[in-house]
Write an enzyme that holds these catalytic residues in place. Sequence first.
Site, PDB file in Angstrom:
ATOM      1  N   SER A 190      32.141 -14.174  14.618  1.00  0.00           N
ATOM      2  CA  SER A 190      32.443 -14.168  15.861  1.00  0.00           C
ATOM      3  C   SER A 190      31.476 -13.745  16.872  1.00  0.00           C
ATOM      4  O   SER A 190      31.465 -13.912  17.998  1.00  0.00           O
ATOM      5  CB  SER A 190      33.702 -13.171  16.118  1.00  0.00           C
ATOM      6  OG  SER A 190      34.981 -13.955  15.095  1.00  0.00           O
ATOM      7  N   LEU A 233      38.282 -17.338  16.687  1.00  0.00           N
ATOM      8  CA  LEU A 233      38.224 -18.005  15.378  1.00  0.00           C
ATOM      9  C   LEU A 233      37.251 -19.188  15.377  1.00  0.00           C
ATOM     10  O   LEU A 233      36.817 -19.982  16.395  1.00  0.00           O
ATOM     11  CB  LEU A 233      39.493 -18.651  15.093  1.00  0.00           C
ATOM     12  CG  LEU A 233      40.726 -17.650  15.072  1.00  0.00           C
ATOM     13  CD1 LEU A 233      42.158 -18.394  14.999  1.00  0.00           C
ATOM     14  CD2 LEU A 233      40.638 -16.803  14.231  1.00  0.00           C
ATOM     15  N   HIS A 262      37.267 -18.707   9.877  1.00  0.00           N
ATOM     16  CA  HIS A 262      38.576 -18.431   9.695  1.00  0.00           C
ATOM     17  C   HIS A 262      39.310 -19.993   9.255  1.00  0.00           C
ATOM     18  O   HIS A 262      40.251 -19.613   8.553  1.00  0.00           O
ATOM     19  CB  HIS A 262      39.024 -18.272  10.964  1.00  0.00           C
ATOM     20  CG  HIS A 262      38.153 -16.923  11.504  1.00  0.00           C
ATOM     21  ND1 HIS A 262      37.529 -16.678  12.652  1.00  0.00           N
ATOM     22  CD2 HIS A 262      38.381 -15.666  11.018  1.00  0.00           C
ATOM     23  CE1 HIS A 262      36.893 -15.668  12.834  1.00  0.00           C
ATOM     24  NE2 HIS A 262      37.608 -14.861  11.936  1.00  0.00           N
ATOM     25  N   LYS A 309      28.717 -17.901   9.722  1.00  0.00           N
ATOM     26  CA  LYS A 309      29.702 -18.291  10.845  1.00  0.00           C
ATOM     27  C   LYS A 309      30.082 -16.611  11.142  1.00  0.00           C
ATOM     28  O   LYS A 309      30.590 -16.127  10.262  1.00  0.00           O
ATOM     29  CB  LYS A 309      30.867 -18.859  10.741  1.00  0.00           C
ATOM     30  CG  LYS A 309      30.514 -20.376  10.354  1.00  0.00           C
ATOM     31  CD  LYS A 309      30.544 -21.174  11.610  1.00  0.00           C
ATOM     32  CE  LYS A 309      30.328 -22.705  11.465  1.00  0.00           C
ATOM     33  NZ  LYS A 309      30.430 -23.405  12.569  1.00  0.00           N
TER      34      LYS A 309
END
Length: 283
Positions: free
Chosen positions: A186, A33, A37, A184
């Site tokens: 992951s 996260l 998120h 952003k």
Amino acid sequence: MQLIETVAAMKAQVAAWKAEGLTIGLVPTMGSLHAGHESLMDAARAVCDRVVVSVFVNPLQFGPDEDYEAYPRDIERDGATCAAHGADAVFHPTPEDMYGPAHNTYVVMETLTDALCGASRPGHFRGVCTVVTKLFNIVRPDKAFFGQKDAQQLAIIKRMVADLNMNVTVVGCPIVREADGLAKSSRNAYLTAEEREAALVLSRAIRAGEAAVAAGERDTAALKELMAAVIGEEPLARIDYIEVVDGLTMQPVETVGASALAAMAVYIGRTRLIDNFLYEEEA
Ligand code: PAF
């Protein structure tokens, strides 16, 4: 905050909340996260009585040569992030619990899934639609929150919910960026320091595209050429696609009009990153 690790336990908790008349917000994630998120959790927290964050790396949406095994997993860190953002439960089932040995039902969409990421990742959206349907059936959310960074995924889920009369409102939330512009993701964790610098070319291309549209450019071929030229300046970058499509149907458009979506997927080294901007014509 509870960590719920089985489908049965999640369903039982949902039933208890429903019996109390509480509304439920779902933030579906694959974990790892980040601030993107967190913004979804904050949006859910603001409007729902109970917030569930699902953390499930869904094997069904990865191709055979993709990063399912390598995908970063850290449930302790993710749990702490969810708690800090006011989640009531983290739903973290095992793949075996989600897809039993006899599992044989999939949710397949027609044309929306063919373009953009669907063209480069066959089967990906079949996996996404199937797991999101299962999550909706397990958590029975009133609202579900998805990021605009995955613009095609968001459009597909909205279409699926409308087509299948699902009782959930899909809420799209804006892209969250690093201070220097990188969206952003992951997968940013895969980037070396040199690649991290090179990855800024995506947001540079997006900004160049947005500026051109703001200055009056409406020809999508010219717009794509402009964005491709920006990406072309970065030796570590390889374009997977740059497209301008209708934001609802995902079909290519020749002219930038209401709700046009300019979207790109670009490899930086071995890491595939996506970014986009939506043009919303002023009324
Ligand atoms: O966007 C994601 O992280 C995933 O595609 C989702 C929606 C959680 C389904 O696995």
